[in-house]
Design an enzyme around this catalytic site. Structure first.
Site, PDB file in Angstrom:
ATOM      1  N   HIS A  17       1.373   5.207   4.380  1.00 31.27           N
ATOM      2  CA  HIS A  17       0.477   5.561   3.283  1.00 31.27           C
ATOM      3  C   HIS A  17       0.704   6.993   2.813  1.00 31.27           C
ATOM      4  O   HIS A  17       0.799   7.260   1.611  1.00 31.27           O
ATOM      5  CB  HIS A  17      -0.971   5.380   3.731  1.00 31.27           C
ATOM      6  CG  HIS A  17      -1.393   3.948   3.812  1.00 31.27           C
ATOM      7  ND1 HIS A  17      -2.708   3.556   3.935  1.00 31.27           N
ATOM      8  CD2 HIS A  17      -0.670   2.795   3.792  1.00 31.27           C
ATOM      9  CE1 HIS A  17      -2.777   2.241   3.980  1.00 31.27           C
ATOM     10  NE2 HIS A  17      -1.555   1.756   3.908  1.00 31.27           N
TER      11      HIS A  17
ATOM     12  N   SER B  75       0.812  -1.214   0.000  1.00 33.76           N
ATOM     13  CA  SER B  75       0.000   0.000   0.000  1.00 33.76           C
ATOM     14  C   SER B  75       0.844   1.262   0.000  1.00 33.76           C
ATOM     15  O   SER B  75       0.376   2.311  -0.452  1.00 33.76           O
ATOM     16  CB  SER B  75      -0.955  -0.001   1.195  1.00 33.76           C
ATOM     17  OG  SER B  75      -0.280  -0.327   2.387  1.00 33.76           O
TER      18      SER B  75
END
Length: 303
Positions: free
Chosen positions: A253, A207
């Protein structure tokens, strides 16, 4: 005195074969085995090869190769992630990730010996009692973490996003530039996790790179003059999900998002005349800055 009959032309590559067909480029006689289709008529093999050497290969708008439309790098990254997930499950050998409350293979997020080995970890004692982490010299974790996942659902969510985003970006950037974008964005997210997470907090997952691809897609599509109205809501939803769900690495992220955006700006807005040079130099500068930040964090932990 009688005239000698005209001589029938023979193929210049096969003298024993008569032919009345000539290469449209060099005008030499060629037999059917030597004919190569051309835009007008036929050409001989030598002229075809010469033409290939003088024609510049097709490039994307950002200087990459057109082979990116096949998505080979995207498919290769997905295959690598799936392979490592299988190895991660195999490495567990009946531990909590395989039979405990987290479900088979860490279906809902369990760790395994492989994730313990390759996740982003500042400095902590590992399950086997040894001290480990990036600050202990295990710098490979900054790379391996972007290919490891805590469970099958974690893997599937990231691979679906990679499949959707990766094919479009790879087609626009070309295989090499897309691969560099993925690695730099993933590294950026992992460095951010190293910088801003607790030293004994372990994180892993693609991610970090995927969020970088989200940012890159917006920048690349905008540069090409395309509509990005459908991409932004999906990114916003993922950001809300990142901030609202416990256990997700917010620094990872956001770091991947930021570094992916910066790398995409370098790839998209490099001047045409020196495009490759600027792209390589820009990527190298980003890489050096990330390594310097990781080194700074290491000195903090060891100080």
């Amino acid at each position: 005195m009688s005239e000698s009959p005209p001589t029938t032309p023979v193929c210049y590559r096969h003298p024993g074969r008569e032919t009345y067909v000539r290469c449209t480029r060099c005008d030499r006689p060629i037999c059917p085995d030597c004919m190569r289709e051309a835009s007008v008529g036929h050409q001989c093999p030598e002229c075809v090869n010469e033409g290939r050497r003088t024609v510049r290969p097709a490039r994307t708008a950002f200087g990459g190769g057109t082979a990116g439309r096949h998505g080979y790098v995207t498919k290769g990254i997905i295959a690598l992630n799936v392979l490592l997930m299988l190895l991660s499950i195999a490495s567990d050998r009946g531990g909590d990730a395989a039979v405990g409350g987290s479900g088979f293979g860490g279906l809902m997020g369990g760790s395994t010996p492989l994730t313990n080995w390759g996740s982003v970890l500042g400095l902590a004692f590992l399950p086997d009692g040894t001290l480990g982490g990036i600050a202990d010299g295990q710098w490979y974790r900054l790379v391996t973490a972007m290919f490891l996942h805590y469970g099958v659902i974690h893997l599937l969510l990231n691979m679906w996003a990679l499949w959707v985003l990766g094919r479009s970006l790879e087609a626009n950037l070309g295989p090499l530039r897309f691969g560099a974008l993925y690695l730099v964005a993933g590294l950026g997210g992992n460095v951010a996790a190293y910088l801003f997470s607790a030293q004994n907090s372990a994180t892993a997952g693609a991610s970090t790179a995927v969020f970088g691809l989200f940012a890159a897609l917006i920048i690349i599509e905008r540069k090409l003059g395309r509509d990005i109205s459908q991409v932004i809501p999906v990114l916003v939803i993922n950001l809300v999900f990142t901030l609202a769900v416990p256990g997700i690495s917010i620094p990872g992220h956001l770091g991947g998002l930021a570094i992916g955006a910066v790398m995409a700006l370098v790839l998209a807005y490099a001047p045409r005349g020196r495009r490759t040079l600027v792209q390589v130099a820009g990527g190298a500068i980003i890489l050096l800055i990330l390594l310097a930040l990781a080194y700074f964090r290491t000195t903090q932990l060891l100080g």
